[in-house]
Design a protein around this motif. Structure first.
Motif, PDB file in Angstrom:
ATOM      1  N   UNK A   1       0.849  -1.186   0.000  1.00 12.51           N
ATOM      2  CA  UNK A   1       0.000   0.000   0.000  1.00 12.51           C
ATOM      3  C   UNK A   1       0.889   1.242   0.000  1.00 12.51           C
ATOM      4  N   UNK A   2       0.662   2.122  -0.964  1.00 13.75           N
ATOM      5  CA  UNK A   2       1.455   3.336  -1.074  1.00 13.75           C
ATOM      6  C   UNK A   2       0.709   4.505  -0.445  1.00 13.75           C
ATOM      7  N   UNK A   3       1.435   5.337   0.256  1.00 12.10           N
ATOM      8  CA  UNK A   3       0.844   6.501   0.925  1.00 12.10           C
ATOM      9  C   UNK A   3       0.203   7.460  -0.081  1.00 12.10           C
ATOM     10  N   UNK A   4       0.787   7.608  -1.265  1.00 15.44           N
ATOM     11  CA  UNK A   4       0.231   8.526  -2.265  1.00 15.44           C
ATOM     12  C   UNK A   4      -1.161   8.064  -2.717  1.00 15.44           C
ATOM     13  N   UNK A   5      -1.364   6.753  -2.803  1.00 15.49           N
ATOM     14  CA  UNK A   5      -2.684   6.230  -3.174  1.00 15.49           C
ATOM     15  C   UNK A   5      -3.711   6.488  -2.081  1.00 15.49           C
ATOM     16  N   UNK A   6      -3.283   6.395  -0.826  1.00 17.15           N
ATOM     17  CA  UNK A   6      -4.191   6.659   0.288  1.00 17.15           C
ATOM     18  C   UNK A   6      -4.610   8.123   0.278  1.00 17.15           C
ATOM     19  N   UNK A   7      -3.657   9.024   0.045  1.00 20.62           N
ATOM     20  CA  UNK A   7      -3.955  10.455   0.001  1.00 20.62           C
ATOM     21  C   UNK A   7      -4.891  10.777  -1.167  1.00 20.62           C
ATOM     22  N   UNK A   8      -4.637  10.198  -2.324  1.00 21.69           N
ATOM     23  CA  UNK A   8      -5.487  10.437  -3.501  1.00 21.69           C
ATOM     24  C   UNK A   8      -6.903   9.931  -3.256  1.00 21.69           C
ATOM     25  N   UNK A   9      -7.039   8.784  -2.613  1.00 22.98           N
ATOM     26  CA  UNK A   9      -8.367   8.231  -2.306  1.00 22.98           C
ATOM     27  C   UNK A   9      -9.103   9.116  -1.311  1.00 22.98           C
ATOM     28  N   UNK A  10      -8.382   9.674  -0.346  1.00 27.88           N
ATOM     29  CA  UNK A  10      -9.013  10.558   0.644  1.00 27.88           C
ATOM     30  C   UNK A  10      -9.553  11.817  -0.028  1.00 27.88           C
ATOM     31  N   UNK A  11      -8.786  12.389  -0.956  1.00 27.36           N
ATOM     32  CA  UNK A  11      -9.237  13.575  -1.685  1.00 27.36           C
ATOM     33  C   UNK A  11     -10.444  13.227  -2.548  1.00 27.36           C
ATOM     34  N   UNK A  12     -10.383  12.099  -3.229  1.00 22.56           N
ATOM     35  CA  UNK A  12     -11.496  11.656  -4.074  1.00 22.56           C
ATOM     36  C   UNK A  12     -12.764  11.472  -3.263  1.00 22.56           C
ATOM     37  N   UNK A  13     -12.655  10.834  -2.101  1.00 20.54           N
ATOM     38  CA  UNK A  13     -13.825  10.598  -1.253  1.00 20.54           C
ATOM     39  C   UNK A  13     -14.389  11.900  -0.696  1.00 20.54           C
ATOM     40  N   UNK A  14     -13.519  12.847  -0.364  1.00 21.50           N
ATOM     41  CA  UNK A  14     -13.988  14.141   0.147  1.00 21.50           C
ATOM     42  C   UNK A  14     -14.744  14.901  -0.935  1.00 21.50           C
ATOM     43  N   UNK A  15     -14.261  14.833  -2.178  1.00 21.75           N
ATOM     44  CA  UNK A  15     -14.927  15.533  -3.281  1.00 21.75           C
ATOM     45  C   UNK A  15     -16.196  14.828  -3.739  1.00 21.75           C
ATOM     46  N   UNK A  16     -16.334  13.563  -3.452  1.00 21.88           N
ATOM     47  CA  UNK A  16     -17.525  12.807  -3.878  1.00 21.88           C
ATOM     48  C   UNK A  16     -18.780  13.312  -3.199  1.00 21.88           C
ATOM     49  N   UNK A  17     -18.634  13.945  -2.048  1.00 24.07           N
ATOM     50  CA  UNK A  17     -19.806  14.443  -1.337  1.00 24.07           C
ATOM     51  C   UNK A  17     -20.162  15.867  -1.741  1.00 24.07           C
ATOM     52  N   UNK A  18     -19.390  16.477  -2.641  1.00 26.02           N
ATOM     53  CA  UNK A  18     -19.658  17.832  -3.112  1.00 26.02           C
ATOM     54  C   UNK A  18     -20.433  17.761  -4.424  1.00 26.02           C
ATOM     55  N   UNK A  19     -21.559  18.467  -4.470  1.00 27.85           N
ATOM     56  CA  UNK A  19     -22.405  18.471  -5.651  1.00 27.85           C
ATOM     57  C   UNK A  19     -22.617  19.892  -6.138  1.00 27.85           C
ATOM     58  N   UNK A  20     -22.911  20.057  -7.420  1.00 27.28           N
ATOM     59  CA  UNK A  20     -23.346  21.374  -7.877  1.00 27.28           C
ATOM     60  C   UNK A  20     -24.772  21.624  -7.389  1.00 27.28           C
ATOM     61  N   UNK A  21     -25.113  22.889  -7.209  1.00 26.98           N
ATOM     62  CA  UNK A  21     -26.464  23.277  -6.795  1.00 26.98           C
ATOM     63  C   UNK A  21     -26.997  24.220  -7.861  1.00 26.98           C
ATOM     64  N   UNK A  22     -28.121  23.857  -8.450  1.00 31.48           N
ATOM     65  CA  UNK A  22     -28.729  24.624  -9.534  1.00 31.48           C
ATOM     66  C   UNK A  22     -29.738  25.601  -8.935  1.00 31.48           C
ATOM     67  N   UNK A  23     -29.422  26.916  -9.008  1.00 39.66           N
ATOM     68  CA  UNK A  23     -30.331  27.950  -8.510  1.00 39.66           C
ATOM     69  C   UNK A  23     -30.828  28.770  -9.685  1.00 39.66           C
ATOM     70  N   UNK A  24     -32.154  28.970  -9.747  1.00 46.59           N
ATOM     71  CA  UNK A  24     -32.779  29.710 -10.842  1.00 46.59           C
ATOM     72  C   UNK A  24     -33.136  31.122 -10.407  1.00 46.59           C
ATOM     73  N   UNK A  25     -33.154  32.049 -11.389  1.00 48.16           N
ATOM     74  CA  UNK A  25     -33.620  33.399 -11.099  1.00 48.16           C
ATOM     75  C   UNK A  25     -35.126  33.388 -10.847  1.00 48.16           C
ATOM     76  N   UNK A  26     -35.821  32.423 -11.440  1.00 46.98           N
ATOM     77  CA  UNK A  26     -37.252  32.215 -11.224  1.00 46.98           C
ATOM     78  C   UNK A  26     -37.550  30.748 -11.462  1.00 46.98           C
ATOM     79  N   UNK A  27     -38.458  30.176 -10.707  1.00 47.10           N
ATOM     80  CA  UNK A  27     -38.836  28.763 -10.871  1.00 47.10           C
ATOM     81  C   UNK A  27     -40.101  28.633 -11.718  1.00 47.10           C
ATOM     82  N   UNK A  28     -40.793  29.763 -11.945  1.00 40.89           N
ATOM     83  CA  UNK A  28     -42.032  29.740 -12.726  1.00 40.89           C
ATOM     84  C   UNK A  28     -42.152  31.047 -13.496  1.00 40.89           C
ATOM     85  N   UNK A  29     -42.625  30.929 -14.743  1.00 40.90           N
ATOM     86  CA  UNK A  29     -42.876  32.126 -15.554  1.00 40.90           C
ATOM     87  C   UNK A  29     -44.332  32.091 -16.017  1.00 40.90           C
TER      88      UNK A  29
END
Length: 160
Positions: A27-55
């Motif tokens: 097991x390489x330490x660099x792989x552990x660090x890369x997996x930790x970063x990947x897992x932390x970013x997996x919980x981040x999502x884009x959020x779509x906000x509209x200027x209006x939801x109905x016209x």
């Protein structure tokens, strides 16, 4: 016979124990660090906000095409990718949205064209498929579709 069974058991036990040590060394330490970063970013999502939801187009005559623009912003922590925008029927056509990733904080827009079909109060949903946490978002258009004035006059003349 007992000695053979005990000897084979001991041999297998030593073999399995030595495998654990070899795996831990690979097991390489660099792989552990890369997996930790990947897992932390997996919980981040884009959020779509509209200027209006109905016209609301208000009152329109039957078969009169109208259109509006929905603006949106990526208020999340990851790039937003809109893969599809569809309406609930063919009388409403969404168009002109970017298929490129939208970075956090950036804005975009799309146009919705309604052909004026239907009668009285009409509501149509536009569904946006994106890489948000829910996966789909929606906006609505509404209008009160009045009968075509030429058709009403023609019908009145036909009755007389």
């Amino acid at each position: 016979m007992k000695k053979i069974v005990i000897a084979l058991s001991s041999l297998f036990l030593i073999g399995f124990t030595s495998c654990k040590e070899n795996v831990a060394k690979k097991i390489e330490e660099s792989n552990i660090a890369a997996a930790a970063v990947r897992d932390a970013n997996a919980s981040k999502f884009p959020v779509l906000e509209f200027d209006k939801k109905e016209h609301d187009f208000g009152e329109i005559e039957k078969n009169t095409p109208v259109e509006t623009v929905f603006s949106y912003t990526n208020a999340g922590e990851a790039p937003l990718v809109i893969t599809d925008i569809k309406s609930t029927c063919g009388c409403t056509v969404p168009k002109d949205w970017s298929r490129e990733p939208l970075a956090p904080g950036e804005s975009g827009k799309f146009t919705v064209k309604f052909n004026g079909s239907g009668a009285n109060k009409v509501t149509k949903s536009i569904n946006i498929t994106a890489n948000t946490e829910k996966g789909t978002e929606s906006v609505k258009i509404t209008a009160f579709v009045k009968p075509d004035s030429n058709a009403v006059q023609s019908a009145a003349k036909a009755v007389q």
